[in-house]
Design a protein around this motif. Structure first.
Motif, PDB file in Angstrom:
ATOM      1  N   ARG A 127       4.297  -1.791   8.596  1.00 22.62           N
ATOM      2  CA  ARG A 127       3.097  -1.761   7.749  1.00 22.62           C
ATOM      3  C   ARG A 127       1.886  -1.270   8.531  1.00 22.62           C
ATOM      4  O   ARG A 127       1.171  -0.393   8.117  1.00 22.62           O
ATOM      5  N   HIS A 128       1.658  -1.904   9.663  1.00 23.54           N
ATOM      6  CA  HIS A 128       0.448  -1.571  10.411  1.00 23.54           C
ATOM      7  C   HIS A 128       0.791  -0.979  11.762  1.00 23.54           C
ATOM      8  O   HIS A 128       1.605  -1.554  12.483  1.00 23.54           O
ATOM      9  N   ASP A 140       6.176   3.618   8.480  1.00 23.03           N
ATOM     10  CA  ASP A 140       5.759   2.851   7.305  1.00 23.03           C
ATOM     11  C   ASP A 140       6.887   2.899   6.276  1.00 23.03           C
ATOM     12  O   ASP A 140       7.138   3.943   5.658  1.00 23.03           O
ATOM     13  N   LEU A 153       7.076   1.742   3.366  1.00 20.88           N
ATOM     14  CA  LEU A 153       6.683   2.003   1.976  1.00 20.88           C
ATOM     15  C   LEU A 153       6.836   3.484   1.632  1.00 20.88           C
ATOM     16  O   LEU A 153       7.005   3.843   0.464  1.00 20.88           O
ATOM     17  N   ARG A 154       6.774   4.335   2.633  1.00 14.51           N
ATOM     18  CA  ARG A 154       6.896   5.777   2.385  1.00 14.51           C
ATOM     19  C   ARG A 154       8.201   6.108   1.665  1.00 14.51           C
ATOM     20  O   ARG A 154       8.286   7.105   0.970  1.00 14.51           O
ATOM     21  N   ARG A 212       7.378   5.753  -1.796  1.00 15.89           N
ATOM     22  CA  ARG A 212       6.442   6.838  -2.127  1.00 15.89           C
ATOM     23  C   ARG A 212       7.202   8.144  -2.386  1.00 15.89           C
ATOM     24  O   ARG A 212       6.869   8.892  -3.304  1.00 15.89           O
ATOM     25  N   VAL A 233       7.857  -4.920   3.779  1.00 17.94           N
ATOM     26  CA  VAL A 233       6.609  -4.466   3.126  1.00 17.94           C
ATOM     27  C   VAL A 233       6.121  -5.519   2.140  1.00 17.94           C
ATOM     28  O   VAL A 233       6.921  -6.183   1.484  1.00 17.94           O
ATOM     29  N   SER A 234       4.801  -5.670   2.033  1.00 18.92           N
ATOM     30  CA  SER A 234       4.254  -6.718   1.163  1.00 18.92           C
ATOM     31  C   SER A 234       4.549  -6.439  -0.312  1.00 18.92           C
ATOM     32  O   SER A 234       4.663  -5.284  -0.731  1.00 18.92           O
ATOM     33  N   GLU A 270       2.602  -6.724  -2.787  1.00 12.18           N
ATOM     34  CA  GLU A 270       1.502  -5.998  -3.439  1.00 12.18           C
ATOM     35  C   GLU A 270       1.693  -4.485  -3.324  1.00 12.18           C
ATOM     36  O   GLU A 270       1.473  -3.743  -4.285  1.00 12.18           O
ATOM     37  N   ARG A 271       2.082  -4.033  -2.123  1.00 13.01           N
ATOM     38  CA  ARG A 271       2.246  -2.586  -1.931  1.00 13.01           C
ATOM     39  C   ARG A 271       3.464  -2.084  -2.719  1.00 13.01           C
ATOM     40  O   ARG A 271       3.451  -0.998  -3.282  1.00 13.01           O
ATOM     41  N   THR A 295       2.523  -1.672  -6.379  1.00 17.89           N
ATOM     42  CA  THR A 295       1.756  -0.449  -6.653  1.00 17.89           C
ATOM     43  C   THR A 295       2.684   0.744  -6.838  1.00 17.89           C
ATOM     44  O   THR A 295       2.536   1.527  -7.782  1.00 17.89           O
ATOM     45  N   GLU A 296       3.661   0.890  -5.963  1.00 15.65           N
ATOM     46  CA  GLU A 296       4.572   2.038  -6.071  1.00 15.65           C
ATOM     47  C   GLU A 296       5.471   1.915  -7.305  1.00 15.65           C
ATOM     48  O   GLU A 296       5.718   2.905  -7.989  1.00 15.65           O
TER      49      GLU A 296
END
Ligand code: CTP
Length: 471
Positions: A107-108, A168, A170-171, A174, A204-205, A207-208, A211-212
């Motif tokens: 994430r970070h 990341d 989350l990608r 994405r 990954v959280s 929340e993220r 969104t996706e």
């Protein structure tokens, strides 16, 4: 698209503010470009939602150049520059060229290193179509074939996909979401890396992820959710789909597994009719409720399945159990209460027979709320259209009949809410009741009676029945 055409398009779209920010940074001796999503969107002929600027100047230097700034994420190099228009400010995120360090937890980045080299900044971005930069004087900087991939509708990682997704996780979502939004395909090497790294999405959280998921569901290809399933991603954020995708329905009404049916149903919503009934933000909300409902409406079927002696599958109780599963799933993904309430309600009422009489209809309107109650008809139609064509016309006629009952309830302005009740709190106080919990309960009891029989919505009758005793 030719280079000249691309640059013409970008020049035309570039807002005055972004030009003046870049010029001010240049005047102080630094480089600056608009970058990422805004460049991509302009080349696609869409209006960007925001304009991000990337620069060789460090955050402290940006803060010296501009009078109005906000420290949005100084440690990651981002300062928001505010431009004033009349009384209103518009914000532009200005971020220093950076090389992301190793990612701590998918994430970070543990640390970011600033660099003076634009190419290093572009190299760490997710997809080729998101890794282009533009300045009116330097033209389009496209080091990884982003323009070509846009023309070919191809989602491809910059460099090694394993590294990009390692930075990341989350990608991975994405990539699938962009493919659905842009009617594109995913490069096979990028797709293979998603399959390999799918388990890392667990870091990954919620929340993220939400969104996706919502962006995919709002796209023109919501059924691309199947790529979340096939790549192994959904196992980690919507494990309920694992059983759904392989549960056969064994029933003449159906021709797909439970999961396939739900995904087909996401594509069958009548959005033209919806756009006539709801406008602007309301339309977007309604579409979101509907797409999420279709994605989940039969989610309890795998656990409710029974097979009779004739070998036919039945799913008794699935709308009610589904409602509870929807609550758990949407809470887990950190959805807001309004969305949870609506998707639960629409799931509960999606089945065929429930609204066949006006009493049940009034109760359902009361529960779902008047504004979005008609969404139930869209759900039911999409559900039928994603089934086999066995008795399809009969089912659609049935829904038409339900709509007619609904019209009648509305035309007669039948009471479906406390605000339509012939008695209100003030009436009860005049009749001698004290304000408090009991008063609320009496109003609720009156409403329940009136929902069953609208003729009872009579002030004299209700006061006499509920307030004649000692109160
Ligand atoms: N970016 C990235 N990796 C991410 C998120 C973003 O490399 N996980 C980069 C991409 O270059 C992206 C830019 O940061 O274009 C801006 O990100 P964001 O605003 O989140 O996305 P957009 O690409 O603008 O698209 P959308 O607004 O549809 O999410």
């Amino acid at each position: 698209m030719t280079q000249t055409r691309v640059e013409e398009q970008l020049n035309k779209a570039l807002p005055e503010d972004a030009i003046s920010i870049m010029e001010q940074i240049n005047a102080a001796g630094y480089e600056a470009f608009v970058v990422g999503g805004c460049v991509r969107d302009v080349l696609l002929g869409k209006a960007p939602s925001d304009w991000d600027i990337t620069t060789s100047a460090k955050p402290q230097e940006i803060k010296k150049i501009f009078r109005h700034t906000i420290d949005t994420g100084i440690q990651h190099g981002t300062v928001t520059v505010l431009k004033k228009h009349g009384e209103k400010y518009t914000g532009y995120e200005v971020t220093t060229y950076r090389i992301d360090g190793e990612y701590e937890d998918a994430r970070h980045p543990k640390e970011v290193t600033f660099t003076g080299d634009l190419s290093k900044d572009l190299e760490r971005r997710d997809f080729t179509i998101n890794a282009m930069a533009y300045h009116p004087k330097s033209g389009l900087i496209d080091l990884f074939g982003g323009c070509e991939d846009l023309d070919a509708s191809l989602i491809r990682c910059v460099g090694d996909p394993m590294e990009r997704f390692g930075e990341d996780a989350l990608r991975m979502m994405r990539a699938i979401r962009f493919a659905a939004q842009l009617d594109a395909t995913i490069d096979p090497v990028t797709m293979e890396a998603i399959r390999v790294l799918a388990p890392t999405i667990a870091k990954v959280s919620a929340e993220r992820i939400q969104t996706e998921l919502v962006k995919l569901m709002m796209s023109d290809r919501p059924a691309d959710f199947i790529l979340f399933y096939q790549s192994g991603l959904s196992k980690y954020f919507l494990p309920e789909y694992e059983d759904a995708m392989v549960t056969e329905q064994d029933n003449p009404h159906h021709c797909y597994t439970v999961g396939e049916h739900m995904l087909h149903a996401t594509m069958k919503l009548n959005l033209e009719a919806l756009a006539r009934e709801y406008q602007g933000e309301e339309f977007l909300k309604a579409k979101r409720y509907l797409r999420l409902t279709m994605l989940l409406h039969d989610i309890a079927k795998p656990r409710n399945k029974t097979i009779d002696e004739a070998g036919i599958g039945h799913f008794k109780g699935h709308p009610q159990d589904g409602k509870n599963m929807v609550r758990d799933i949407l809470q887990r993904l950190k959805f807001d209460n309004e969305t949870i309430h609506m998707v639960m309600g629409l799931t509960q009422y999606h089945d065929r027979e429930i609204l066949s009489e006006d009493k049940a209809m009034r109760r359902a309107i009361h529960q779902l709320g008047e504004q979005y109650f008609p969404l139930i008809f869209y759900v039911k139609e999409a559900d039928v259209l994603a089934q086999s064509d066995y008795r399809r016309q009969e089912k659609l006629d049935f829904i038409k009949g339900e709509r007619e009952i609904y019209q009648l309830v509305r035309q007669e302005a039948q009471c479906v809410n406390l605000k339509d009740l012939a008695v209100n709190g003030a009436d009860l106080i005049t009749a001698g009741m004290k304000p408090g919990k009991l008063l609320g309960e009496v109003l609720q009891n009156m409403l329940q009676e009136v929902l069953d029989d609208p003729k009872k919505n009579d002030k004299e009758y209700l006061l006499k029945k509920y307030c004649s005793k000692d109160i």
